[in-house]
Enzyme design. Structure first.
Site, PDB file in Angstrom:
ATOM      1  N   ARG A   1       3.191   5.342  13.762  1.00  0.00           N
ATOM      2  CA  ARG A   1       2.801   4.085  13.134  1.00  0.00           C
ATOM      3  C   ARG A   1       1.706   4.377  11.847  1.00  0.00           C
ATOM      4  O   ARG A   1       1.439   3.869  10.901  1.00  0.00           O
ATOM      5  CB  ARG A   1       2.440   2.935  14.181  1.00  0.00           C
TER       6      ARG A   1
ATOM      7  N   LYS B   1      16.565  -3.496   5.044  1.00  0.00           N
ATOM      8  CA  LYS B   1      17.844  -2.539   5.084  1.00  0.00           C
ATOM      9  C   LYS B   1      19.059  -3.631   5.033  1.00  0.00           C
ATOM     10  O   LYS B   1      19.505  -3.961   6.131  1.00  0.00           O
ATOM     11  CB  LYS B   1      17.877  -2.092   6.476  1.00  0.00           C
TER      12      LYS B   1
ATOM     13  N   ASP C   1      16.082  -5.909   9.450  1.00  0.00           N
ATOM     14  CA  ASP C   1      17.245  -4.801   9.902  1.00  0.00           C
ATOM     15  C   ASP C   1      18.605  -5.729   9.987  1.00  0.00           C
ATOM     16  O   ASP C   1      19.053  -5.950   9.046  1.00  0.00           O
ATOM     17  CB  ASP C   1      16.743  -4.077  10.837  1.00  0.00           C
TER      18      ASP C   1
END
Ligand code: IMP
Ligand code: MG
Length: 179
Positions: A164, A130, A102
């Protein structure tokens, strides 16, 4: 927990196919050698298990855990090692297996930590990327899918500890606004 819904971003079958491709790539990159998958807890577990089953060179698996916290500003994020690997990494071909990159601080800290353990080589393998959120200068060597800047759950990724275990990757949506 705020009211939310989850919409499928990457279906189970697509994950399966992409993971098989990555496992094939790793198997050919390390042909004649062996690899140690270093799974980053907890999010990397599902991805690491699927990869491990499909890699054709000898595989060992170890685990570590790391948390990163903002300290004032996002650009001074600090990562804390919560669990060190059990195995000796010196001389090993280590592949770090993470759920997502990220901001990149976690992966950057992991690479720095691992270099100090004198492995033969270190590569990074992430299921999701991302890129719009990147702050640290890192890029993964193996990468499953590039995704937009949305909050995702499933296949190891959680929202407040939940989801998850979803077999697909879903985007979290709060009141019609994608997180
Ligand atoms: P980074 O240091 O910002 O790259 O953070 C990576 C970590 O943040 C991942 O290992 C995840 O635990 C968590 N994370 C980042 N984005 C998401 C998301 O969309 N869903 C769930 N966890 C996320
Ligand atoms: Mg994580």
């Amino acid at each position: 927990m705020k009211a939310h819904t989850i919409s499928t971003l990457i279906p189970e079958q697509e994950l399966k196919e992409r993971i098989a491709q990555i496992a094939g790539q790793i198997s050919s990159d390390y042909a004649g050698g062996k690899v140690k998958l270093l799974c980053v807890l907890k999010g990397g577990v599902f991805f690491a298990c699927e990869l491990a089953k499909l890699i054709t060179v000898p595989v060992t698996i170890d685990f570590m855990q790391i948390s990163s916290y903002g300290s004032g500003t996002m650009s001074s994020k600090k990562a804390v090692i919560r669990k060190e690997p059990d195995d000796v990494l010196e001389g090993q071909n280590v592949i770090v297996v993470e759920d997502i990159v990220d901001t990149g601080y976690t992966l950057a800290a992991l690479k720095e930590y691992l270099e100090s353990k004198k492995p033969e080589s270190v590569k990074t393998c992430v299921l999701l990327d991302k890129p719009d959120r990147r702050e640290a200068d890192v890029c993964a060597d193996y990468r499953g899918f590039e995704i937009p800047n949305v909050f995702v759950v499933g296949f190891g990724l959680d929202y407040d500890g939940q989801y998850r275990n979803l077999p697909y990757v879903g985007a979290l949506d709060f009141d019609g606004i994608t997180a």
